[in-house]
Design a protein around this motif. Structure first.
Motif, PDB file in Angstrom:
ATOM      1  N   MET A  67       0.836  -1.199   0.000  1.00  0.00           N
ATOM      2  CA  MET A  67       0.000   0.000   0.000  1.00  0.00           C
ATOM      3  C   MET A  67       0.877   1.258   0.000  1.00  0.00           C
ATOM      4  O   MET A  67       0.382   2.363   0.192  1.00  0.00           O
ATOM      5  CB  MET A  67      -0.944  -0.017   1.208  1.00  0.00           C
ATOM      6  CG  MET A  67      -1.947  -1.148   1.131  1.00  0.00           C
ATOM      7  SD  MET A  67      -2.991  -1.258   2.574  1.00  0.00           S
ATOM      8  CE  MET A  67      -3.939   0.224   2.407  1.00  0.00           C
ATOM      9  N   HIS A  68       2.172   1.053  -0.150  1.00  0.00           N
ATOM     10  CA  HIS A  68       3.158   2.124  -0.337  1.00  0.00           C
ATOM     11  C   HIS A  68       3.241   3.095   0.843  1.00  0.00           C
ATOM     12  O   HIS A  68       3.533   4.274   0.656  1.00  0.00           O
ATOM     13  CB  HIS A  68       2.890   2.879  -1.637  1.00  0.00           C
ATOM     14  CG  HIS A  68       2.795   1.984  -2.826  1.00  0.00           C
ATOM     15  ND1 HIS A  68       3.895   1.385  -3.380  1.00  0.00           N
ATOM     16  CD2 HIS A  68       1.716   1.559  -3.534  1.00  0.00           C
ATOM     17  CE1 HIS A  68       3.509   0.625  -4.397  1.00  0.00           C
ATOM     18  NE2 HIS A  68       2.196   0.707  -4.522  1.00  0.00           N
ATOM     19  N   LEU A  69       3.000   2.615   2.046  1.00  0.00           N
ATOM     20  CA  LEU A  69       3.152   3.481   3.213  1.00  0.00           C
ATOM     21  C   LEU A  69       4.615   3.807   3.474  1.00  0.00           C
ATOM     22  O   LEU A  69       4.922   4.814   4.115  1.00  0.00           O
ATOM     23  CB  LEU A  69       2.541   2.829   4.452  1.00  0.00           C
ATOM     24  CG  LEU A  69       1.025   2.793   4.504  1.00  0.00           C
ATOM     25  CD1 LEU A  69       0.569   2.120   5.790  1.00  0.00           C
ATOM     26  CD2 LEU A  69       0.429   4.169   4.384  1.00  0.00           C
ATOM     27  N   LYS A  70       5.490   2.971   2.975  1.00  0.00           N
ATOM     28  CA  LYS A  70       6.919   3.191   3.177  1.00  0.00           C
ATOM     29  C   LYS A  70       7.355   4.539   2.610  1.00  0.00           C
ATOM     30  O   LYS A  70       8.230   5.205   3.154  1.00  0.00           O
ATOM     31  CB  LYS A  70       7.699   2.056   2.507  1.00  0.00           C
ATOM     32  CG  LYS A  70       9.195   2.181   2.612  1.00  0.00           C
ATOM     33  CD  LYS A  70       9.873   1.019   1.936  1.00  0.00           C
ATOM     34  CE  LYS A  70       9.884   1.283   0.461  1.00  0.00           C
ATOM     35  NZ  LYS A  70      10.794   0.432  -0.284  1.00  0.00           N
ATOM     36  N   ASP A  71       6.717   4.960   1.523  1.00  0.00           N
ATOM     37  CA  ASP A  71       7.119   6.189   0.840  1.00  0.00           C
ATOM     38  C   ASP A  71       6.386   7.431   1.335  1.00  0.00           C
ATOM     39  O   ASP A  71       6.633   8.526   0.843  1.00  0.00           O
ATOM     40  CB  ASP A  71       6.875   6.030  -0.672  1.00  0.00           C
ATOM     41  CG  ASP A  71       7.670   4.866  -1.245  1.00  0.00           C
ATOM     42  OD1 ASP A  71       8.798   4.633  -0.772  1.00  0.00           O
ATOM     43  OD2 ASP A  71       7.154   4.193  -2.151  1.00  0.00           O
ATOM     44  N   GLU A  72       5.488   7.268   2.293  1.00  0.00           N
ATOM     45  CA  GLU A  72       4.716   8.400   2.791  1.00  0.00           C
ATOM     46  C   GLU A  72       5.459   9.111   3.923  1.00  0.00           C
ATOM     47  O   GLU A  72       6.414   8.593   4.482  1.00  0.00           O
ATOM     48  CB  GLU A  72       3.350   7.922   3.294  1.00  0.00           C
ATOM     49  CG  GLU A  72       2.462   7.343   2.230  1.00  0.00           C
ATOM     50  CD  GLU A  72       2.038   8.348   1.170  1.00  0.00           C
ATOM     51  OE1 GLU A  72       2.106   9.574   1.441  1.00  0.00           O
ATOM     52  OE2 GLU A  72       1.657   7.923   0.076  1.00  0.00           O
ATOM     53  N   PHE A  76       1.809  10.813   8.355  1.00  0.00           N
ATOM     54  CA  PHE A  76       0.714  10.170   7.626  1.00  0.00           C
ATOM     55  C   PHE A  76       0.691   8.666   7.897  1.00  0.00           C
ATOM     56  O   PHE A  76      -0.369   8.074   8.092  1.00  0.00           O
ATOM     57  CB  PHE A  76       0.853  10.455   6.132  1.00  0.00           C
ATOM     58  CG  PHE A  76      -0.304   9.957   5.319  1.00  0.00           C
ATOM     59  CD1 PHE A  76      -1.560  10.516   5.474  1.00  0.00           C
ATOM     60  CD2 PHE A  76      -0.143   8.932   4.407  1.00  0.00           C
ATOM     61  CE1 PHE A  76      -2.631  10.068   4.727  1.00  0.00           C
ATOM     62  CE2 PHE A  76      -1.207   8.470   3.672  1.00  0.00           C
ATOM     63  CZ  PHE A  76      -2.458   9.043   3.821  1.00  0.00           C
ATOM     64  N   ARG A  77       1.873   8.046   7.917  1.00  0.00           N
ATOM     65  CA  ARG A  77       1.956   6.611   8.247  1.00  0.00           C
ATOM     66  C   ARG A  77       1.391   6.350   9.636  1.00  0.00           C
ATOM     67  O   ARG A  77       0.619   5.422   9.849  1.00  0.00           O
ATOM     68  CB  ARG A  77       3.408   6.131   8.186  1.00  0.00           C
ATOM     69  CG  ARG A  77       3.951   5.970   6.817  1.00  0.00           C
ATOM     70  CD  ARG A  77       5.245   5.185   6.837  1.00  0.00           C
ATOM     71  NE  ARG A  77       6.201   5.673   7.809  1.00  0.00           N
ATOM     72  CZ  ARG A  77       7.345   6.265   7.506  1.00  0.00           C
ATOM     73  NH1 ARG A  77       7.682   6.447   6.250  1.00  0.00           N
ATOM     74  NH2 ARG A  77       8.169   6.653   8.447  1.00  0.00           N
ATOM     75  N   VAL A  81      -1.613   3.848  10.586  1.00  0.00           N
ATOM     76  CA  VAL A  81      -1.263   2.571  11.214  1.00  0.00           C
ATOM     77  C   VAL A  81      -1.618   2.527  12.696  1.00  0.00           C
ATOM     78  O   VAL A  81      -2.189   1.543  13.162  1.00  0.00           O
ATOM     79  CB  VAL A  81       0.241   2.263  10.994  1.00  0.00           C
ATOM     80  CG1 VAL A  81       0.661   1.053  11.785  1.00  0.00           C
ATOM     81  CG2 VAL A  81       0.512   2.063   9.516  1.00  0.00           C
ATOM     82  N   TRP A  82      -1.292   3.552  13.457  1.00  0.00           N
ATOM     83  CA  TRP A  82      -1.500   3.496  14.904  1.00  0.00           C
ATOM     84  C   TRP A  82      -2.943   3.278  15.314  1.00  0.00           C
ATOM     85  O   TRP A  82      -3.212   2.429  16.176  1.00  0.00           O
ATOM     86  CB  TRP A  82      -0.917   4.721  15.572  1.00  0.00           C
ATOM     87  CG  TRP A  82       0.581   4.720  15.666  1.00  0.00           C
ATOM     88  CD1 TRP A  82       1.443   3.798  15.135  1.00  0.00           C
ATOM     89  CD2 TRP A  82       1.387   5.683  16.317  1.00  0.00           C
ATOM     90  NE1 TRP A  82       2.738   4.144  15.410  1.00  0.00           N
ATOM     91  CE2 TRP A  82       2.731   5.298  16.142  1.00  0.00           C
ATOM     92  CE3 TRP A  82       1.113   6.837  17.016  1.00  0.00           C
ATOM     93  CZ2 TRP A  82       3.782   6.026  16.654  1.00  0.00           C
ATOM     94  CZ3 TRP A  82       2.168   7.571  17.531  1.00  0.00           C
ATOM     95  CH2 TRP A  82       3.481   7.156  17.359  1.00  0.00           C
ATOM     96  N   PRO A  83      -3.902   4.002  14.762  1.00  0.00           N
ATOM     97  CA  PRO A  83      -5.290   3.725  15.179  1.00  0.00           C
ATOM     98  C   PRO A  83      -5.719   2.293  14.872  1.00  0.00           C
ATOM     99  O   PRO A  83      -6.434   1.681  15.671  1.00  0.00           O
ATOM    100  CB  PRO A  83      -6.121   4.725  14.366  1.00  0.00           C
ATOM    101  CG  PRO A  83      -5.174   5.811  14.032  1.00  0.00           C
ATOM    102  CD  PRO A  83      -3.847   5.163  13.872  1.00  0.00           C
TER     103      PRO A  83
END
Length: 115
Positions: A67-72, A76-77, A81-83
């Protein structure tokens, strides 16, 4: 061309990681070590907690790479992710802990006598 190769290598690494985690889950599910399965921690067995944690690790890995969170950006990540991690942990804790409590109550009513 090297950009495509780097993505191919990354996909294989992620595949290997997710496969390894899945193999560990399947192995533990088949073997069910008594030391993990019969030891209670926070209302359920340590083995159930291991399954829950490994499943969260796999979900995070999928979101991180596919889902390309690595590049965000970091904020924003974390906002995504935390919630989710806290909500899953919260729900899992109460389902496992309260489910065990209800099981204990029902067990009092369903004692079987073999006299």
């Amino acid at each position: 061309m090297s950009h495509a190769k780097s993505h191919t290598a990354l996909i294989w690494k992620v595949f290997a990681f997710l496969s390894l985690v899945t193999i560990v889950e399947v192995f533990l599910g088949i073997v069910k070590p008594a030391s993990l399965n019969l030891t209670q921690f926070l209302g359920t067995s340590i083995l159930n907690w291991i399954f829950l944690i490994l499943t969260l690790v796999k979900a995070y890995g999928i979101a991180w790479y596919f889902m390309h969170l690595k590049d965000e950006k970091t904020w924003f990540r974390r906002a995504i992710v935390w919630p989710v991690v806290f909500l899953i942990g919260y729900l899992a804790f109460f389902l496992l802990y309260e489910g065990d409590a209800i099981g204990m109550i029902v067990q009092e009513w369903t004692r079987w006598s073999y006299n």
